[in-house]
Each structure stands twice: as structure tokens, then as C-alpha cells.
Design a protein around this motif. Structure first.
Motif, PDB file in Angstrom:
ATOM      1  N   MET A  68       0.852  -1.182   0.000  1.00 60.48           N
ATOM      2  CA  MET A  68       0.000   0.000   0.000  1.00 60.48           C
ATOM      3  C   MET A  68       0.896   1.243   0.000  1.00 60.48           C
ATOM      4  O   MET A  68       1.801   1.365   0.811  1.00 60.48           O
ATOM      5  N   LYS A  69       0.611   2.127  -0.925  1.00 61.96           N
ATOM      6  CA  LYS A  69       1.356   3.385  -1.002  1.00 61.96           C
ATOM      7  C   LYS A  69       0.659   4.437  -0.130  1.00 61.96           C
ATOM      8  O   LYS A  69      -0.555   4.449  -0.037  1.00 61.96           O
ATOM      9  N   ASN A  70       1.449   5.294   0.482  1.00 57.78           N
ATOM     10  CA  ASN A  70       0.928   6.366   1.345  1.00 57.78           C
ATOM     11  C   ASN A  70       0.064   5.780   2.461  1.00 57.78           C
ATOM     12  O   ASN A  70      -1.093   6.132   2.617  1.00 57.78           O
ATOM     13  N   ARG A  71       0.680   4.891   3.225  1.00 56.98           N
ATOM     14  CA  ARG A  71      -0.087   4.103   4.193  1.00 56.98           C
ATOM     15  C   ARG A  71      -0.349   4.789   5.517  1.00 56.98           C
ATOM     16  O   ARG A  71      -1.162   4.327   6.301  1.00 56.98           O
ATOM     17  N   PHE A  72       0.327   5.899   5.819  1.00 52.98           N
ATOM     18  CA  PHE A  72       0.114   6.554   7.106  1.00 52.98           C
ATOM     19  C   PHE A  72      -0.839   7.734   6.990  1.00 52.98           C
ATOM     20  O   PHE A  72      -0.581   8.703   6.267  1.00 52.98           O
ATOM     21  N   ASP A  73      -1.949   7.637   7.704  1.00 50.81           N
ATOM     22  CA  ASP A  73      -2.898   8.734   7.810  1.00 50.81           C
ATOM     23  C   ASP A  73      -2.337   9.665   8.875  1.00 50.81           C
ATOM     24  O   ASP A  73      -2.290   9.309  10.056  1.00 50.81           O
ATOM     25  N   THR A  74      -1.874  10.835   8.455  1.00 55.74           N
ATOM     26  CA  THR A  74      -1.163  11.766   9.325  1.00 55.74           C
ATOM     27  C   THR A  74      -2.038  12.988   9.572  1.00 55.74           C
ATOM     28  O   THR A  74      -2.447  13.654   8.622  1.00 55.74           O
ATOM     29  N   GLN A  75      -2.323  13.253  10.841  1.00 52.99           N
ATOM     30  CA  GLN A  75      -3.156  14.397  11.203  1.00 52.99           C
ATOM     31  C   GLN A  75      -2.482  15.164  12.332  1.00 52.99           C
ATOM     32  O   GLN A  75      -1.884  14.568  13.223  1.00 52.99           O
ATOM     33  N   LEU A  76      -2.597  16.477  12.279  1.00 47.94           N
ATOM     34  CA  LEU A  76      -2.019  17.308  13.333  1.00 47.94           C
ATOM     35  C   LEU A  76      -2.588  18.709  13.265  1.00 47.94           C
ATOM     36  O   LEU A  76      -3.212  19.094  12.272  1.00 47.94           O
ATOM     37  N   LEU A  77      -2.373  19.432  14.339  1.00 50.19           N
ATOM     38  CA  LEU A  77      -2.722  20.850  14.392  1.00 50.19           C
ATOM     39  C   LEU A  77      -1.442  21.657  14.483  1.00 50.19           C
ATOM     40  O   LEU A  77      -0.483  21.257  15.144  1.00 50.19           O
ATOM     41  N   ILE A  78      -1.449  22.806  13.805  1.00 51.62           N
ATOM     42  CA  ILE A  78      -0.358  23.774  13.890  1.00 51.62           C
ATOM     43  C   ILE A  78      -0.946  25.046  14.476  1.00 51.62           C
ATOM     44  O   ILE A  78      -1.907  25.594  13.932  1.00 51.62           O
ATOM     45  N   GLU A  79      -0.373  25.497  15.573  1.00 50.79           N
ATOM     46  CA  GLU A  79      -0.839  26.707  16.226  1.00 50.79           C
ATOM     47  C   GLU A  79       0.254  27.766  16.134  1.00 50.79           C
ATOM     48  O   GLU A  79       1.426  27.456  16.331  1.00 50.79           O
ATOM     49  N   GLY A  80      -0.134  28.979  15.794  1.00 52.45           N
ATOM     50  CA  GLY A  80       0.860  30.040  15.666  1.00 52.45           C
ATOM     51  C   GLY A  80       0.201  31.367  15.349  1.00 52.45           C
ATOM     52  O   GLY A  80      -0.961  31.591  15.661  1.00 52.45           O
ATOM     53  N   HIS A  81       0.961  32.229  14.691  1.00 47.81           N
ATOM     54  CA  HIS A  81       0.470  33.547  14.290  1.00 47.81           C
ATOM     55  C   HIS A  81       0.790  33.748  12.823  1.00 47.81           C
ATOM     56  O   HIS A  81       1.840  33.328  12.345  1.00 47.81           O
ATOM     57  N   ASP A  82      -0.114  34.381  12.117  1.00 49.96           N
ATOM     58  CA  ASP A  82       0.071  34.664  10.691  1.00 49.96           C
ATOM     59  C   ASP A  82       0.318  33.396   9.879  1.00 49.96           C
ATOM     60  O   ASP A  82       1.121  33.402   8.940  1.00 49.96           O
ATOM     61  N   LEU A  83      -0.347  32.298  10.236  1.00 45.93           N
ATOM     62  CA  LEU A  83      -0.229  31.060   9.460  1.00 45.93           C
ATOM     63  C   LEU A  83      -0.951  31.241   8.122  1.00 45.93           C
ATOM     64  O   LEU A  83      -1.956  31.945   8.039  1.00 45.93           O
ATOM     65  N   ASP A  84      -0.444  30.599   7.096  1.00 49.36           N
ATOM     66  CA  ASP A  84      -1.004  30.722   5.754  1.00 49.36           C
ATOM     67  C   ASP A  84      -1.273  29.322   5.193  1.00 49.36           C
ATOM     68  O   ASP A  84      -0.342  28.551   4.975  1.00 49.36           O
ATOM     69  N   GLU A  85      -2.553  29.008   4.977  1.00 50.09           N
ATOM     70  CA  GLU A  85      -2.941  27.685   4.468  1.00 50.09           C
ATOM     71  C   GLU A  85      -2.195  27.330   3.190  1.00 50.09           C
ATOM     72  O   GLU A  85      -1.726  26.203   3.036  1.00 50.09           O
TER      73      GLU A  85
END
Length: 82
Positions: free
Chosen positions: A1-18
Motif C-alpha cells: 500500500m502506497k501512502n499508508r500513514f494517515d497523518t493528522q495534526l494541528l499547527i498553532e501560531g500567528h500569521d499562518l497561511d494555508e
């Protein structure tokens, strides 16, 4: 299986740009199903990749990372705990 890790996280900061974070993740780690949503203070990332540590390394350059979940989808597909 390719790309087998479902990776989720939050980034907290200031002036973040999607858009910047989206491009940064694509440039640092191959994968698919990338979602980067939020605002200038909090971004949620969801990505399927074989190299989740690269995503975490990049994300840490953008702000404080937390609520990190990495699940092995191959194990889940085989009925095991991910």
C-alpha cells in the motif's frame, strides 16, 4: 500500500497561511489526500504519506504542533489496530 500513514495534526501560531503550508507539505513529503484548513492562528493538516516524520518536521517550522495522530492504514485494512 502506497501512502499508508494517515497523518493528522494541528499547527498553532500567528500569521499562518494555508496555501504556504499546503505547498510546503507537498514539497517535503510525497503523498495524497492533503487537506490544510484553518486560519492565521490554527491550521489542521490531514495527509496520507509514507513519510509522516517529514510532515511533522516541516509543520514544526511553521508553529507549535500538537494533537498528532499517525495511523497505519495498511494495518487497519487488515483488521488490526492502526
Amino acid at each position: 500500500m502506497k501512502n499508508r500513514f494517515d497523518t493528522q495534526l494541528l499547527i498553532e501560531g500567528h500569521d499562518l497561511d494555508e496555501d504556504v503550508i499546503h505547498e510546503g507539505i507537498l514539497n517535503c513529503a510525497e503523498g495524497d489526500c492533503l487537506l490544510v484548513v484553518g486560519d492565521e492562528d490554527l491550521i489542521k493538516v490531514h495527509y496520507h504519506t509514507d513519510t509522516p516524520w517529514k510532515v511533522l518536521e516541516y509543520a514544526a517550522t511553521q508553529g507549535d504542533i500538537h494533537t498528532i495522530i499517525i495511523e497505519n492504514m495498511e494495518r487497519q485494512a487488515n483488521g488490526l489496530h492502526g
